[in-house]
Design a protein around this motif. Structure first.
Motif, PDB file in Angstrom:
ATOM      1  N   ASN A  62       0.827  -1.228   0.000  1.00 10.49           N
ATOM      2  CA  ASN A  62       0.000   0.000   0.000  1.00 10.49           C
ATOM      3  C   ASN A  62       0.855   1.269   0.000  1.00 10.49           C
ATOM      4  OD1 ASN A  62      -2.310  -1.639   0.161  1.00 10.49           O
ATOM      5  ND2 ASN A  62      -2.182  -1.706   2.397  1.00 10.49           N
ATOM      6  N   PHE A  63       1.985   1.205  -0.679  1.00 16.00           N
ATOM      7  CA  PHE A  63       2.917   2.338  -0.714  1.00 16.00           C
ATOM      8  C   PHE A  63       2.554   3.288  -1.856  1.00 16.00           C
ATOM      9  CE2 PHE A  63       7.027   3.983  -2.452  1.00 16.00           C
ATOM     10  CZ  PHE A  63       7.263   4.908  -1.446  1.00 16.00           C
ATOM     11  N   VAL A  64       2.362   4.563  -1.514  1.00 15.95           N
ATOM     12  CA  VAL A  64       2.070   5.600  -2.519  1.00 15.95           C
ATOM     13  C   VAL A  64       3.081   6.732  -2.307  1.00 15.95           C
ATOM     14  CG1 VAL A  64       0.362   7.208  -3.424  1.00 15.95           C
ATOM     15  CG2 VAL A  64      -0.384   5.002  -2.508  1.00 15.95           C
ATOM     16  N   PRO A  65       4.059   6.885  -3.194  1.00 13.14           N
ATOM     17  CA  PRO A  65       5.072   7.937  -3.011  1.00 13.14           C
ATOM     18  C   PRO A  65       4.487   9.329  -3.201  1.00 13.14           C
ATOM     19  CG  PRO A  65       5.342   6.868  -5.136  1.00 13.14           C
ATOM     20  CD  PRO A  65       4.275   6.107  -4.419  1.00 13.14           C
ATOM     21  N   GLY A  66       4.938  10.239  -2.393  1.00 17.00           N
ATOM     22  CA  GLY A  66       4.479  11.626  -2.486  1.00 17.00           C
ATOM     23  C   GLY A  66       5.492  12.511  -3.190  1.00 17.00           C
ATOM     24  N   LYS A  67       5.247  13.784  -3.119  1.00 16.56           N
ATOM     25  CA  LYS A  67       6.110  14.761  -3.790  1.00 16.56           C
ATOM     26  C   LYS A  67       7.503  14.786  -3.172  1.00 16.56           C
ATOM     27  CE  LYS A  67       6.185  19.678  -5.023  1.00 16.56           C
ATOM     28  NZ  LYS A  67       5.493  20.979  -4.867  1.00 16.56           N
ATOM     29  N   HIS A  68       7.586  14.507  -1.874  1.00 17.56           N
ATOM     30  CA  HIS A  68       8.870  14.574  -1.174  1.00 17.56           C
ATOM     31  C   HIS A  68       9.326  13.175  -0.747  1.00 17.56           C
ATOM     32  CE1 HIS A  68       8.505  18.912  -1.113  1.00 17.56           C
ATOM     33  NE2 HIS A  68       7.286  18.792  -0.609  1.00 17.56           N
ATOM     34  N   THR A  69       9.043  12.173  -1.599  1.00 15.97           N
ATOM     35  CA  THR A  69       9.495  10.808  -1.329  1.00 15.97           C
ATOM     36  C   THR A  69      10.746  10.539  -2.157  1.00 15.97           C
ATOM     37  OG1 THR A  69       7.187  10.140  -1.025  1.00 15.97           O
ATOM     38  CG2 THR A  69       8.809   8.386  -1.256  1.00 15.97           C
ATOM     39  N   PHE A  70      11.783  10.018  -1.500  1.00 12.87           N
ATOM     40  CA  PHE A  70      13.080   9.831  -2.163  1.00 12.87           C
ATOM     41  C   PHE A  70      13.589   8.405  -1.954  1.00 12.87           C
ATOM     42  CE2 PHE A  70      12.665  14.262  -1.085  1.00 12.87           C
ATOM     43  CZ  PHE A  70      13.195  14.940  -2.183  1.00 12.87           C
ATOM     44  N   LEU A  71      14.484   7.986  -2.864  1.00 11.87           N
ATOM     45  CA  LEU A  71      15.294   6.784  -2.695  1.00 11.87           C
ATOM     46  C   LEU A  71      16.763   7.216  -2.714  1.00 11.87           C
ATOM     47  CD1 LEU A  71      13.653   4.057  -4.984  1.00 11.87           C
ATOM     48  CD2 LEU A  71      13.578   4.191  -2.501  1.00 11.87           C
ATOM     49  N   CYS A  72      17.569   6.618  -1.853  1.00 16.30           N
ATOM     50  CA  CYS A  72      18.985   6.986  -1.837  1.00 16.30           C
ATOM     51  C   CYS A  72      19.749   6.227  -2.917  1.00 16.30           C
ATOM     52  CB  CYS A  72      19.592   6.748  -0.457  1.00 16.30           C
ATOM     53  SG  CYS A  72      19.800   5.007  -0.041  1.00 16.30           S
ATOM     54  N   SER A  73      20.950   6.685  -3.199  1.00 14.70           N
ATOM     55  CA  SER A  73      21.758   6.132  -4.297  1.00 14.70           C
ATOM     56  C   SER A  73      22.238   4.710  -4.029  1.00 14.70           C
ATOM     57  CB  SER A  73      22.967   7.033  -4.558  1.00 14.70           C
ATOM     58  OG  SER A  73      23.690   7.257  -3.362  1.00 14.70           O
ATOM     59  N   LYS A  74      22.074   4.226  -2.792  1.00 12.38           N
ATOM     60  CA  LYS A  74      22.479   2.854  -2.476  1.00 12.38           C
ATOM     61  C   LYS A  74      21.690   1.812  -3.263  1.00 12.38           C
ATOM     62  CE  LYS A  74      24.005   3.499   2.332  1.00 12.38           C
ATOM     63  NZ  LYS A  74      23.733   3.091   3.730  1.00 12.38           N
ATOM     64  N   HIS A  75      20.482   2.197  -3.710  1.00 11.20           N
ATOM     65  CA  HIS A  75      19.590   1.235  -4.367  1.00 11.20           C
ATOM     66  C   HIS A  75      19.718   1.232  -5.889  1.00 11.20           C
ATOM     67  CE1 HIS A  75      17.855   0.807  -0.424  1.00 11.20           C
ATOM     68  NE2 HIS A  75      17.678   2.121  -0.364  1.00 11.20           N
TER      69      HIS A  75
END
Length: 220
Positions: A43-56
């Motif tokens: 049930n994950f919905v990314p928002g405007k300020h949702t980030f992934l780090c460069s590790k992935h």
């Protein structure tokens, strides 16, 4: 400015002194949906300020031609440690079970439900670390299957050649016996019982069939 990474089990937070970059989820619906699928959060919905780090992201996903490290247009996150996340969830579940067991009286029914809950947690502790690991495993298995097929084909060819030789030898011995070049009954000592019981005419038919089969195999 990003504060933390949205990947499950990733504790990376923004720090200007650490060489880790943060990247927003794409605005393009198709790419955004693919990122969400790879993150594998329920049930994950990314928002405007949702980030992934460069590790992935793999090194090939980055464009390093400019002054800042940017993601390429087709970059997708593929490096996740789902095992660690599952272990932490199992740990929390076990602590919760212990807490509930300490609050409720122990009896046969409560003990049974506790064991079944632990079994469910253990049975579902499987996952590849990332899609690339699964892909490498599939490629390896496909190569092994191809190798086994080649070996099987070689074995069948050897078997057909050996069969043809036996039929030719048996046909020769039967011919020599018929023309009195060999004593009657010599085939009983030379040929296997399965071939010895066949008449000369049967051997000629088998030899012709083998020749036709070999011709068809060459054309294939």
């Amino acid at each position: 400015m990003p504060t933390n990474c949205a990947a499950a089990g990733c504790a990376t937070t923004y720090n200007k002194h650490i060489n880790i970059s943060f990247h927003r989820f794409p605005l393009d619906p198709k790419r955004r949906k693919e990122w969400v699928r790879l993150v594998r959060r329920k049930n994950f919905v990314p928002g405007k300020h949702t980030f992934l780090c460069s590790k992935h992201f793999e090194a090939s996903c980055f464009d390093l031609t400019g002054q800042t490290r940017r993601l390429k247009m087709d970059a997708v996150p593929t490096i996740f440690d789902f095992c660690t996340h599952i272990k932490s969830m199992k740990l929390k579940s076990r602590n919760l079970l212990k807490k509930n067991n300490s609050c409720t009286p122990t009896g046969p029914s409560n003990l049974k439900s506790s064991i079944s809950s632990q079994q469910v947690l253990l049975e579902h502790s499987y996952a590849f670390r990332n899609p690339m690991e699964a892909k490498k495993r599939i490629i390896k298995l496909e190569k092994e299957i191809a190798s086994l097929r080649r070996k099987m084909k070689t074995c069948l060819q050897k078997e057909r050649r050996a069969t043809r030789r036996w039929i030719k030898a048996a046909c020769l011995v039967k011919n020599l016996e018929t023309n009195n070049a060999l004593r009657k009954g010599t085939s009983e000592y030379i040929l296997p019982a399965a071939l010895n019981s066949l008449a000369l005419e049967d051997f000629k038919i088998l030899e012709q069939d083998q020749q036709e089969f070999s011709t068809e195999a060459r054309w294939l």
